[in-house]
Write a protein that holds these residues in place. Sequence first.
Motif, PDB file in Angstrom:
ATOM      1  N   TRP A 136      -7.935 -23.169   7.279  1.00 15.57           N
ATOM      2  CA  TRP A 136      -8.394 -21.805   7.503  1.00 15.57           C
ATOM      3  C   TRP A 136      -8.936 -21.675   8.926  1.00 15.57           C
ATOM      4  N   GLN A 137      -8.817 -20.465   9.467  1.00 15.45           N
ATOM      5  CA  GLN A 137      -9.362 -20.174  10.793  1.00 15.45           C
ATOM      6  C   GLN A 137     -10.407 -19.072  10.641  1.00 15.45           C
ATOM      7  N   VAL A 138     -11.589 -19.299  11.220  1.00 12.66           N
ATOM      8  CA  VAL A 138     -12.717 -18.388  11.056  1.00 12.66           C
ATOM      9  C   VAL A 138     -13.039 -17.711  12.385  1.00 12.66           C
ATOM     10  N   LEU A 155     -23.701 -21.474   5.854  1.00 11.47           N
ATOM     11  CA  LEU A 155     -22.953 -20.836   4.780  1.00 11.47           C
ATOM     12  C   LEU A 155     -22.552 -19.454   5.281  1.00 11.47           C
ATOM     13  N   ILE A 156     -21.273 -19.290   5.619  1.00 13.61           N
ATOM     14  CA  ILE A 156     -20.806 -18.078   6.297  1.00 13.61           C
ATOM     15  C   ILE A 156     -19.989 -17.207   5.340  1.00 13.61           C
ATOM     16  N   VAL A 169     -15.295 -14.696   0.571  1.00 16.19           N
ATOM     17  CA  VAL A 169     -15.475 -16.124   0.349  1.00 16.19           C
ATOM     18  C   VAL A 169     -16.666 -16.591   1.173  1.00 16.19           C
ATOM     19  N   VAL A 170     -17.030 -17.844   1.023  1.00 15.74           N
ATOM     20  CA  VAL A 170     -18.081 -18.452   1.835  1.00 15.74           C
ATOM     21  C   VAL A 170     -17.519 -19.701   2.500  1.00 15.74           C
ATOM     22  N   VAL A 206      -9.275 -26.653   3.865  1.00 15.45           N
ATOM     23  CA  VAL A 206      -9.234 -25.787   2.685  1.00 15.45           C
ATOM     24  C   VAL A 206     -10.477 -25.952   1.820  1.00 15.45           C
ATOM     25  N   GLU A 207     -10.964 -27.191   1.696  1.00 16.85           N
ATOM     26  CA  GLU A 207     -12.111 -27.451   0.821  1.00 16.85           C
ATOM     27  C   GLU A 207     -13.430 -26.897   1.359  1.00 16.85           C
ATOM     28  N   SER A 208     -13.433 -26.370   2.579  1.00 19.96           N
ATOM     29  CA  SER A 208     -14.648 -25.782   3.143  1.00 19.96           C
ATOM     30  C   SER A 208     -14.804 -24.312   2.793  1.00 19.96           C
ATOM     31  N   VAL A 209     -13.809 -23.735   2.137  1.00 21.30           N
ATOM     32  CA  VAL A 209     -13.860 -22.325   1.744  1.00 21.30           C
ATOM     33  C   VAL A 209     -14.138 -22.251   0.245  1.00 21.30           C
TER      34      VAL A 209
END
Length: 364
Positions: A136-138, A155-156, A169-170, A206-209
């Motif tokens: 993912w790109q934030v 936690l964004i 999502v966070v 992926v696991e950070s979302v």
Amino acid sequence: MSTDNLSELHGELRAVARDLLAKADVGVPIDWQLVAGSGWLGLEADDEFDGAGATFAETAVVLREAGQALASGPYPAVATLSLGLLEALAPSAARDELLRDTVSGVVVPIAVVEGESALDELDQPRFRVTRCDAGWQVNGQADLVLGAPVADRLLIPAIDTEEPGGGIVVVVVEPTIGGLEVADEPVVDFTRSFGRVIADDVVVPVESVWRFVSDGGEALRQLHDRAALGVACDSLGLSEAVMAATVEYVGVREQFGRKIGSFQAVKHACADMLVQVTVAQKLVDAAVTALAAGRPDAAVTASMAKSFASSMAVDVAGKAMQLHGGMGYTWESGIHVYLKRAILNRSLYGSPAQHRAGLAARYR
């Protein structure tokens, strides 16, 4: 638990908090392991996370004492926002581990929620996430994030642009990740720290979302209610401290051969302070009870408490400054520090005008 037992529990919690917070000088954060060891971080967490399984009512007791003591450190941000956000996320091994580490004081997670944001945009995060080859790109930016400079995990909340309708999502990241910047933001109140969080093409796996248990927008609105009520508790606490200091001062300060507390105008001013603080106590207590019980009117009572308590705190601290005279501007009294904290509280998580406008809109 009966009302008597609950009152006794709150009394003990208040006494411990007052004693512990008194150990740190104003502007100096209390040791985080002391905070963790006190059990404050786990008040609302379940037993499986080494928590006490209590409610926001117990957290509110500590927040009120923090206001009285002008306490520094990330506790308000972690207790009201971070832990509230983690509880709203879908359970997983990673989430449960972070929740457990937060309760034990191993990690200081900070929810990236703006301190000043329009109340009608609470369910619209400032960040966006899109799919990329690496995950993912934030991208996005949030200002006036409470506790951001001291976070070791962020936690964004972000909008998932890949999901129809833009689901929320966070994104959980470390502040040192490439493309992410956390910059200090100076504020009038030196007892607390705020930061600007900027994500510029931050790539996360992926696991950070992480996903919410239910509707993300509603979860963010409830999180804002917690934050607003937490500030109301802080405002009430500092007002109580200021009033007590002022009553003590006018009882010993002499002018024209008399204690100034014997002057009619000073008596009236102190009485006005007492009335305002008492009303704020009733509103805050009602809001805390509603939020702790998960009642449907929790958002309304939180807005009522925040709008009145944060406005009242500025009035009470300002009146205390007048009654202290020149002494009020000195480090010896510390009244000016309370006033600065009250001024910042007034604008955090919705100004009184914003909350009152939202309450009035219910009757249109």
